[in-house]
Design a protein around this motif. Structure first.
Motif, short mmCIF file in Angstrom:
data_model
loop_
_atom_site.label_atom_id
_atom_site.label_comp_id
_atom_site.label_asym_id
_atom_site.label_seq_id
_atom_site.Cartn_x
_atom_site.Cartn_y
_atom_site.Cartn_z
N ASN A 1 42.82 -3.46 -32.46
CA ASN A 1 42.78 -2.73 -33.74
C ASN A 1 43.52 -1.39 -33.65
O ASN A 1 44.16 -0.97 -34.62
CB ASN A 1 41.33 -2.48 -34.17
CG ASN A 1 40.65 -3.75 -34.62
OD1 ASN A 1 41.31 -4.71 -35.00
ND2 ASN A 1 39.33 -3.77 -34.55
N ASP B 1 35.36 -12.79 -36.07
CA ASP B 1 34.24 -11.88 -35.78
C ASP B 1 33.97 -10.93 -36.95
O ASP B 1 32.83 -10.50 -37.16
CB ASP B 1 34.42 -11.13 -34.46
CG ASP B 1 35.71 -10.34 -34.37
OD1 ASP B 1 36.71 -10.72 -35.02
OD2 ASP B 1 35.73 -9.32 -33.65
N GLU C 1 43.59 -1.55 -27.16
CA GLU C 1 42.77 -2.58 -27.83
C GLU C 1 43.49 -2.98 -29.12
O GLU C 1 44.23 -2.17 -29.72
CB GLU C 1 41.37 -2.00 -28.09
CG GLU C 1 40.39 -2.92 -28.79
CD GLU C 1 40.59 -2.95 -30.30
OE1 GLU C 1 40.26 -3.97 -30.90
OE2 GLU C 1 41.09 -1.95 -30.85
N HIS D 1 32.53 -8.35 -30.89
CA HIS D 1 33.28 -7.14 -31.23
C HIS D 1 32.79 -6.53 -32.55
O HIS D 1 32.12 -5.50 -32.58
CB HIS D 1 34.78 -7.45 -31.37
CG HIS D 1 35.43 -7.89 -30.10
ND1 HIS D 1 35.33 -7.21 -28.91
CD2 HIS D 1 36.25 -8.96 -29.83
CE1 HIS D 1 36.03 -7.81 -27.97
NE2 HIS D 1 36.59 -8.89 -28.50
N ASP D 2 33.18 -7.15 -33.67
CA ASP D 2 32.97 -6.50 -34.96
C ASP D 2 31.50 -6.37 -35.37
O ASP D 2 31.10 -5.32 -35.92
CB ASP D 2 33.77 -7.24 -36.05
CG ASP D 2 35.27 -7.11 -35.80
OD1 ASP D 2 35.67 -6.26 -34.99
OD2 ASP D 2 36.04 -7.87 -36.42
N ASN E 1 42.83 -4.94 -24.54
CA ASN E 1 42.97 -6.40 -24.64
C ASN E 1 44.34 -6.84 -25.18
O ASN E 1 44.60 -8.04 -25.26
CB ASN E 1 41.82 -7.03 -25.43
CG ASN E 1 41.70 -6.50 -26.85
OD1 ASN E 1 42.52 -5.68 -27.28
ND2 ASN E 1 40.70 -6.96 -27.58
N THR F 1 36.61 -2.58 -38.97
CA THR F 1 36.70 -3.58 -37.89
C THR F 1 38.11 -4.14 -37.78
O THR F 1 38.32 -5.21 -37.23
CB THR F 1 35.69 -4.73 -38.10
OG1 THR F 1 36.12 -5.48 -39.25
CG2 THR F 1 34.28 -4.23 -38.30
#
Ligand code: RIB
Ligand code: CA
Length: 311
Positions: free
Chosen positions: A169, A13, A167, A239-240, A161, A126
């Motif tokens: 990152n 992504d 999440e 996402h990104d 996630n 990201t």
């Protein structure tokens, strides 16, 4: 036209986000800084160079940054990253290797140099926030920098996630993310709250492939790998690319002003949350996206198909 630097852990992504930024007539892409995350930092930088070459943007320099999180000594990609992004970060699709190397200057020094000379710049991250945190550690005065930061990461109103709360990152370097959120920088969080509401579809891959171009076919195979290994149905999350799109079109998003922090202890380590100690701040410097006009985000990404058709 907005001046952007993308800070990427170039997996699937991230590659799509980079393609979008490289092609958008509304973006002046000044550079790409690489970090660890979906892949190692050097592999991610190689992917960024390859994607830029596929998009005809060999003018955009690529810099390598942090090789591991602030609180570790080394990094190797997690099994889940290898499954989702492939062992090479591009869904096990071999992109043609770029003909140029990464820059000699470090990502952190490049970011410091650009931040010192440009307050109209937006930095979009990201991957883990380690490069930006390293900037603040090396040049603490830049916490009063007037430019903007957009972070893909976190989850405010939905589950994480990688854990119930975290999440990916933010989880990869929670200390760095906390430092950035609390620094005084102008930060917009594009978390799972919004990135899971927009979709890239198998029909997008079909369209890219149908252009008959090598780049279109490679990007199609990469997206299909990602769909198969994320949701597994007809589509996947955005996402990104959502973070890059928000940097140019914040009006597509509903943003909640909130002094943000990151939980470092207990089962909710990595959780992005409002900081109750600063909750009365009149003009918080941070905000989180809580809703999005997904049709606008998805429409933006059509410039990728248009490009594949044009080459
Ligand atoms: O949680 C999604 C994020 O984790 C994306 O940036 C993806 O590329 C991975 O880094
Ligand atoms: Ca990423």
């Amino acid at each position: 036209m907005r001046d952007l630097i993308l800070d990427l852990d170039t997996g699937v992504d991230d590659s799509i986000a980079l393609a979008y930024a490289a092609l958008s007539p509304e973006v002046n892409l000044l550079g790409v800084t690489g970090t660890f995350g979906n892949v190692t930092t050097d592999a991610g930088a190689r992917n960024a160079l390859a994607v830029l070459e596929m998009m005809g943007r060999t003018d955009v320099p690529v810099f390598e940054g942090a090789y591991h999180s602030l609180d570790t000594e080394s990094f190797s990609p997690h099994d889940v990253s290898i499954r989702i992004h492939g062992s090479n970060g591009t869904g096990n699709v071999e992109f043609p290797a770029a003909k140029r190397p990464v820059e000699k200057e470090s990502a952190v020094d490049f970011l410091i140099r650009m931040m010192r000379s440009n307050e109209n710049l937006t930095i979009v991250t990201t991957g883990p926030s380690t490069n930006l945190a390293s900037v603040l550690l090396k040049a603490p005065d830049l916490s009063s920098w007037k430019g903007k930061v957009v972070i893909m990461g976190g989850a405010l109103t939905v589950r994480g996630n990688v854990s119930h709360f975290a999440e990916a990152n933010i989880s990869q370097d929670s200390e760095a993310a906390k430092m950035v959120f609390e620094s005084g920088l102008d930060v917009t969080m594009i978390g799972l709250d919004v990135t899971m509401r927009s979709r890239l579809r198998r029909s997008d891959a079909d369209e890219w492939r149908s252009t008959g171009t090598k780049a279109g076919k490679d990007f199609a195979a990469m997206l299909e790998h990602y769909i198969d290994n994320t949701i597994g149905g007809d589509d996947t999350y955005v996402h990104d690319p959502s973070a890059v799109i928000c940097a140019i079109h914040p009006e597509y998003f509903r943003l909640l002003d909130l002094p943000m922090t990151v939980e470092l202890y207990g089962p909710d380590r990595g959780r992005t949350i409002g900081d109750e100690l600063r909750i009365l701040e009149k003009e918080p410097k941070t905000r989180a996206a809580v809703d999005v006009d997904s049709s606008r985000v998805e429409a933006e990404l059509r410039i990728i198909a248009d490009y594949f058709r044009s080459i």
